[in-house]
Design a protein around this motif. Structure first.
Motif: not given
Length: 175
Positions: A152-172
């Motif tokens: 297919t000639p379809a492609t992705t547009r580029g970088k994937p979108p930013i995910t909102l409400h991502r899990r915090i990597r480091r606990r406070p």
């Protein structure tokens, strides 16, 4: 097994399906919705590049293999050989089949002009069992079913979108 026994077995399997996979001329299987009209299985195939299901070359193929999937679509119920016969537009058989297909057609546009459009742009095809059941429950062949995806000639547009409400990597720190 006689043709009558095979037709009865096919009828039992086809009652459980709303969609079948058709392959003809050694091509890649294509999904197709169908309707049962007076014990015959009728498929609507687009004759040109219109709004109906694209099954190019099926009307002239003469024969096809019909694969009936199980409802979750993860396995096969049966597979059988069929002869393909085109119904002549405007005939009594065509009209009866078109009326049944019209009620089965989901998301149809321009319902008042649908039958006239089908007369000029689509083929109504009857799948008639030959009596040869190639696969049935518990009796499947060993052929590998994996196929590479269609190009297919379809492609992705580029970088994937930013995910909102991502899990915090480091606990406070709690202090």
């Amino acid at each position: 097994m006689t043709i009558e026994d095979a037709a009865a077995e096919i009828a039992g399997v086809m009652k459980k399906a709303g969609l079948v996979w058709l392959s003809w001329n050694d091509g890649r299987p294509a999904p197709a919705w169908f309707a049962t009209v007076d014990g015959q299985y009728v498929v609507l195939a687009d004759a040109s590049d219109g709004a109906e299901q694209p099954l190019p070359g099926l009307a002239t193929a003469g024969a096809a293999e019909v694969v009936v999937p199980a409802k979750p679509a993860t396995s096969r119920l049966a597979s059988w050989k069929a002869t393909v016969r085109r119904l002549e537009p405007g005939s009594e058989e065509w009209t009866a089949a078109a009326q049944v297909l019209r009620t089965e057609r989901l998301n149809a546009a321009e319902l008042d002009q649908q039958l006239e459009r089908w007369k000029s742009e689509a083929d109504l095809l009857v799948l008639e069992p030959t009596g040869e059941i190639t696969e049935r429950g518990g009796q499947y062949d060993d052929r590998p079913r994996a196929e590479s995806p269609i190009g297919t000639p379809a492609t992705t547009r580029g970088k994937p979108p930013i995910t909102l409400h991502r899990r915090i990597r480091r606990r406070p720190r709690l202090s």
